[in-house]
Scaffold this motif. Structure first.
Motif, short mmCIF file in Angstrom:
data_model
loop_
_atom_site.label_atom_id
_atom_site.label_comp_id
_atom_site.label_asym_id
_atom_site.label_seq_id
_atom_site.Cartn_x
_atom_site.Cartn_y
_atom_site.Cartn_z
N ALA A 38 0.85 -1.19 0.00
CA ALA A 38 0.00 0.00 0.00
C ALA A 38 0.88 1.24 0.00
N VAL A 39 0.41 2.30 -0.63
CA VAL A 39 1.18 3.54 -0.71
C VAL A 39 1.24 4.20 0.66
N GLU A 40 2.46 4.44 1.13
CA GLU A 40 2.68 5.12 2.41
C GLU A 40 3.64 6.27 2.13
N THR A 41 3.18 7.49 2.29
CA THR A 41 3.96 8.66 1.89
C THR A 41 4.80 9.26 3.00
N LYS A 42 4.70 8.76 4.21
CA LYS A 42 5.41 9.36 5.34
C LYS A 42 6.92 9.40 5.10
N THR A 43 7.52 8.27 4.76
CA THR A 43 8.96 8.20 4.53
C THR A 43 9.34 8.99 3.29
N PHE A 44 8.52 8.91 2.26
CA PHE A 44 8.77 9.62 1.01
C PHE A 44 8.83 11.13 1.25
N MET A 45 7.88 11.63 2.00
CA MET A 45 7.82 13.06 2.30
C MET A 45 8.98 13.49 3.19
N ALA A 46 9.33 12.66 4.17
CA ALA A 46 10.46 12.98 5.04
C ALA A 46 11.77 12.98 4.26
N SER A 47 11.90 12.06 3.31
CA SER A 47 13.08 12.00 2.47
C SER A 47 13.18 13.24 1.58
N ALA A 48 12.06 13.70 1.07
CA ALA A 48 12.05 14.93 0.26
C ALA A 48 12.48 16.12 1.10
N ASP A 49 12.03 16.15 2.35
CA ASP A 49 12.42 17.25 3.25
C ASP A 49 13.93 17.24 3.49
N LYS A 50 14.49 16.07 3.74
CA LYS A 50 15.94 15.95 3.94
C LYS A 50 16.70 16.34 2.67
N THR A 51 16.16 15.98 1.52
CA THR A 51 16.81 16.32 0.26
C THR A 51 16.84 17.82 0.05
N LEU A 52 15.81 18.51 0.48
CA LEU A 52 15.81 19.98 0.39
C LEU A 52 16.94 20.58 1.22
N THR A 53 17.21 19.98 2.38
CA THR A 53 18.34 20.42 3.21
C THR A 53 19.66 20.21 2.46
N LEU A 54 19.77 19.06 1.79
CA LEU A 54 20.97 18.78 1.02
C LEU A 54 21.13 19.80 -0.11
N MET A 55 20.03 20.15 -0.74
CA MET A 55 20.07 21.13 -1.83
C MET A 55 20.49 22.51 -1.33
N GLU A 56 20.05 22.87 -0.13
CA GLU A 56 20.47 24.14 0.45
C GLU A 56 21.97 24.16 0.69
N ALA A 58 24.25 22.30 -0.87
CA ALA A 58 24.91 22.33 -2.18
C ALA A 58 24.83 23.72 -2.79
N ASN A 59 23.71 24.39 -2.59
CA ASN A 59 23.54 25.75 -3.11
C ASN A 59 24.53 26.71 -2.46
N LEU A 60 24.77 26.55 -1.16
CA LEU A 60 25.74 27.41 -0.48
C LEU A 60 27.14 27.25 -1.07
N VAL A 61 27.54 26.00 -1.27
CA VAL A 61 28.88 25.74 -1.81
C VAL A 61 28.99 26.26 -3.24
N LEU A 62 28.00 25.96 -4.07
CA LEU A 62 28.05 26.38 -5.47
C LEU A 62 27.98 27.90 -5.62
N SER A 63 27.19 28.55 -4.78
CA SER A 63 27.11 30.02 -4.82
C SER A 63 28.44 30.64 -4.42
N LYS A 64 29.08 30.05 -3.43
CA LYS A 64 30.39 30.56 -2.99
C LYS A 64 31.42 30.39 -4.10
N ILE A 65 31.40 29.26 -4.76
CA ILE A 65 32.33 29.03 -5.88
C ILE A 65 32.06 30.04 -6.99
N LYS A 66 30.80 30.27 -7.29
CA LYS A 66 30.42 31.17 -8.39
C LYS A 66 30.77 32.62 -8.09
#
Length: 134
Positions: A38-56, A58-66
């Motif tokens: 059965a579809v359970e979105t709890k882990t999926f949504m939590a993983s997306a939230d953690k990925t947004l933190t990773l993107m932030e 990565a954005n800090l490092v890439l912005s600093k390089i740029k």
């Protein structure tokens, strides 16, 4: 109009009269069952939230390089000399929440930002930045 190769006969299905198809279907009534959980979105949504933190991060490092040429020069210089501790120090100074696993080669830098959700690896963000043209 269908064109066939002149040396090969076209593939045709065998003729079945209309009444035989009604009494004896070509394919039996086979019901495919859904074997997925059965579809359970709890882990999926939590993983997306953690990925947004990773993107932030990565954005800090890439912005600093740029935007900071001295930072980019130092990072590239330390990476080309395979001085991983200094590369990680520079990356930490950008204010990242997640410090990536870093590797480099003569063409660029490879950063893997990853997070865990409890004990499970939930998300990875891989950033590859080139500094040499081929």
């Amino acid at each position: 109009m269908n064109r066939y190769h002149p040396f090969y006969q076209p593939v045709q299905s065998p003729y079945q009269p209309h009444h035989s198809r009604r009494n004896y279907p070509l394919y039996p009534n086979f019901h495919y069952r859904n074997n997925f959980p059965a579809v359970e979105t709890k882990t999926f949504m939590a993983s997306a939230d953690k990925t947004l933190t990773l993107m932030e991060s990565a954005n800090l490092v890439l912005s600093k390089i740029k935007n900071d040429s001295s930072f980019a020069h130092q990072l590239m210089d330390f990476a080309q000399k395979s001085n991983t501790p200094e590369v990680l120090k520079l990356i930490r100074r950008t204010g990242v929440k997640v410090v990536p696993v870093v590797s480099f080669n003569p063409d660029g830098i490879h950063m893997v930002f990853d997070e865990k959700l409890g004990e499970v690896d939930c998300c990875h963000l891989i950033v590859v930045v080139r500094w040499r043209e081929m």
